[in-house]
Design a protein around this motif. Sequence first.
Motif, PDB file in Angstrom:
ATOM      1  N   ALA A  97       0.868  -1.171   0.000  1.00 19.25           N
ATOM      2  CA  ALA A  97       0.000   0.000   0.000  1.00 19.25           C
ATOM      3  C   ALA A  97       0.904   1.219   0.000  1.00 19.25           C
ATOM      4  CB  ALA A  97      -0.866  -0.021   1.249  1.00 19.25           C
ATOM      5  N   VAL A  98       0.354   2.351  -0.405  1.00 17.39           N
ATOM      6  CA  VAL A  98       1.125   3.590  -0.373  1.00 17.39           C
ATOM      7  C   VAL A  98       0.557   4.475   0.726  1.00 17.39           C
ATOM      8  CG1 VAL A  98       1.870   5.629  -1.664  1.00 17.39           C
ATOM      9  CG2 VAL A  98       1.630   3.431  -2.839  1.00 17.39           C
ATOM     10  N   ALA A  99       1.422   4.902   1.647  1.00 12.95           N
ATOM     11  CA  ALA A  99       0.999   5.798   2.723  1.00 12.95           C
ATOM     12  C   ALA A  99       1.412   7.214   2.342  1.00 12.95           C
ATOM     13  CB  ALA A  99       1.678   5.375   4.024  1.00 12.95           C
ATOM     14  N   HIS A 100       0.436   8.121   2.373  1.00  9.13           N
ATOM     15  CA  HIS A 100       0.690   9.522   2.009  1.00  9.13           C
ATOM     16  C   HIS A 100       0.831  10.307   3.303  1.00  9.13           C
ATOM     17  CE1 HIS A 100      -0.813   8.829  -2.207  1.00  9.13           C
ATOM     18  NE2 HIS A 100      -1.303   7.787  -1.572  1.00  9.13           N
ATOM     19  N   LEU A 101       2.008  10.893   3.509  1.00 12.69           N
ATOM     20  CA  LEU A 101       2.253  11.604   4.766  1.00 12.69           C
ATOM     21  C   LEU A 101       2.013  13.101   4.605  1.00 12.69           C
ATOM     22  CD1 LEU A 101       3.354   8.830   5.341  1.00 12.69           C
ATOM     23  CD2 LEU A 101       5.195   9.886   6.589  1.00 12.69           C
ATOM     24  N   HIS A 102       1.554  13.691   5.674  1.00  8.22           N
ATOM     25  CA  HIS A 102       1.298  15.140   5.637  1.00  8.22           C
ATOM     26  C   HIS A 102       2.263  15.832   6.573  1.00  8.22           C
ATOM     27  CE1 HIS A 102      -2.245  14.298   3.351  1.00  8.22           C
ATOM     28  NE2 HIS A 102      -2.566  13.372   4.231  1.00  8.22           N
ATOM     29  N   GLY A 103       2.318  17.129   6.433  1.00  7.18           N
ATOM     30  CA  GLY A 103       3.112  17.927   7.362  1.00  7.18           C
ATOM     31  C   GLY A 103       4.593  17.790   7.081  1.00  7.18           C
ATOM     32  N   PRO A 104       5.404  18.442   7.869  1.00  8.06           N
ATOM     33  CA  PRO A 104       6.844  18.416   7.614  1.00  8.06           C
ATOM     34  C   PRO A 104       7.409  17.035   7.938  1.00  8.06           C
ATOM     35  CG  PRO A 104       6.354  19.623   9.632  1.00  8.06           C
ATOM     36  CD  PRO A 104       5.048  19.176   9.077  1.00  8.06           C
ATOM     37  N   ALA A 105       7.863  16.364   6.930  1.00  7.93           N
ATOM     38  CA  ALA A 105       8.475  15.044   7.147  1.00  7.93           C
ATOM     39  C   ALA A 105       9.558  14.891   6.101  1.00  7.93           C
ATOM     40  CB  ALA A 105       7.422  13.958   6.994  1.00  7.93           C
ATOM     41  N   ASP A 106      10.628  14.231   6.460  1.00  9.16           N
ATOM     42  CA  ASP A 106      11.691  13.977   5.504  1.00  9.16           C
ATOM     43  C   ASP A 106      11.762  12.466   5.296  1.00  9.16           C
ATOM     44  OD1 ASP A 106      14.352  15.065   4.182  1.00  9.16           O
ATOM     45  OD2 ASP A 106      14.795  13.164   5.197  1.00  9.16           O
ATOM     46  N   GLU A 107      11.649  12.061   4.026  1.00  9.24           N
ATOM     47  CA  GLU A 107      11.577  10.627   3.728  1.00  9.24           C
ATOM     48  C   GLU A 107      12.756   9.859   4.319  1.00  9.24           C
ATOM     49  OE1 GLU A 107      10.758   8.867  -0.481  1.00  9.24           O
ATOM     50  OE2 GLU A 107      12.848   8.443   0.018  1.00  9.24           O
ATOM     51  N   GLN A 108      13.956  10.351   4.089  1.00  7.77           N
ATOM     52  CA  GLN A 108      15.134   9.599   4.531  1.00  7.77           C
ATOM     53  C   GLN A 108      15.252   9.564   6.057  1.00  7.77           C
ATOM     54  OE1 GLN A 108      16.920   7.664   2.464  1.00  7.77           O
ATOM     55  NE2 GLN A 108      15.347   8.334   1.036  1.00  7.77           N
ATOM     56  N   ASP A 109      14.887  10.697   6.716  1.00  7.72           N
ATOM     57  CA  ASP A 109      14.915  10.714   8.185  1.00  7.72           C
ATOM     58  C   ASP A 109      13.912   9.704   8.746  1.00  7.72           C
ATOM     59  OD1 ASP A 109      16.761  12.661   8.069  1.00  7.72           O
ATOM     60  OD2 ASP A 109      15.443  14.318   8.685  1.00  7.72           O
ATOM     61  N   LEU A 110      12.721   9.666   8.117  1.00 12.78           N
ATOM     62  CA  LEU A 110      11.682   8.729   8.566  1.00 12.78           C
ATOM     63  C   LEU A 110      12.150   7.283   8.449  1.00 12.78           C
ATOM     64  CD1 LEU A 110       8.282   9.838   7.015  1.00 12.78           C
ATOM     65  CD2 LEU A 110       8.659   9.038   9.341  1.00 12.78           C
ATOM     66  N   ILE A 111      12.756   6.977   7.296  1.00 13.04           N
ATOM     67  CA  ILE A 111      13.211   5.603   7.056  1.00 13.04           C
ATOM     68  C   ILE A 111      14.292   5.237   8.083  1.00 13.04           C
ATOM     69  CG2 ILE A 111      14.459   4.142   5.400  1.00 13.04           C
ATOM     70  CD1 ILE A 111      12.888   5.644   3.186  1.00 13.04           C
ATOM     71  N   ALA A 112      15.211   6.197   8.347  1.00 18.17           N
ATOM     72  CA  ALA A 112      16.286   5.928   9.309  1.00 18.17           C
ATOM     73  C   ALA A 112      15.709   5.746  10.714  1.00 18.17           C
ATOM     74  CB  ALA A 112      17.294   7.076   9.283  1.00 18.17           C
TER      75      ALA A 112
END
Length: 339
Positions: free
Chosen positions: A272-287
């Motif tokens: 599934a694809v999760a669509h994130l809102h607000g200030p988020a950084d993809e790489q920081d989230l993954i880490a």
Amino acid sequence: MREAARAMPTAALDYGDPRGNVALREVMAGYLRRVRAAAADPERIVICSGYAQGLGLALHALARTGVRTVAYEDPGSPATISSAASWAGLSAIPVPVDERGIDVQTLAATDARAVVMTPAHQWPTGVALAPERRLALIEWARSRDAVVIEDDYDAEFRYDREPVGALQGLAADRVISIGTVSKSLAPALRIGWMLCPPALTELIIEHKQLNDRGSPTLDQLALARMIESGRFDRHLRRMRTTYAARRKTLVAALAEHAPEVRVTGLAAGFHAVAHLHGPADEQDLIAAAHARSVGLYGMSTCRSSHATEPVQLILGFGNVRERAITAGITAVGGLLRGR
Ligand SMILES: Cc1ncc(COP(=O)(O)O)c(C=O)c1O
């Protein structure tokens, strides 16, 4: 099953037809006609080593007919398709996908005479190519003397959506459809199949012969037997139930731990694809998720630009048990909510 497959005469141990064993091609044609509404003719099926080899054979054959540019879906599999295209001497260009599938008008504005795509369940957005786009695509292929390479990789797994037949069933002269057992059985088997248009069949067979003289016969006979005996269908029914339960668990865990996150692409497949809102950084989230022992995958690897925005995560649930899904989403719920 044909006698040849059941008795396995010594001829089965000799080099076979480079297209693949006739028993499997016949059983496969019947299966694909029944399950995928494909226009499958055993004479024009080539058994190959998964989608990966099928894509390479298709692109090399197209290069021989004078095709120079192949388009691919964006987001999609930019790295795989660009490498396979360059190996065949072709250039590859991305064409955007929206909520109705690939943008056929943009495709038509390029000089591509081939396109690689996932019409039944787009990788990675999960959208099914809309009916009017299917027709527009075939119209484009006919008027441009172009070919569609249909990657039918997870077509067996759909949950609450009407079945979407193979595009190949609508235009067998314009579509090379490639299937695989990598999702339905296991990637390690390395078995796939190509439904070839009449004009390209000989060239594809020639490349298959040059590549490896044909796929392993005993594996093909085993698959033919599995399909013909009904065990393949039974296995798929059981796995659909398993994946549907995992999907339900994922949706429930997200609703509980990250209700703000919109999830799309759930009607079929294993992700599934999760669509994130607000200030988020993809790489920081993954880490941060990795630090909590949860593997998350960012959409950036599927984008030709590698853009990390809008922030979207690909949540795979195919080979994760329900308890692990709940534990994983519980662990990263706060991250997904931006906290
Ligand atoms: C988009 C897509 N198509 C097809 C496949 C299957 O490839 P193969 O049959 O070579 O294992 C995969 C594997 O993950 C995939 O991601």
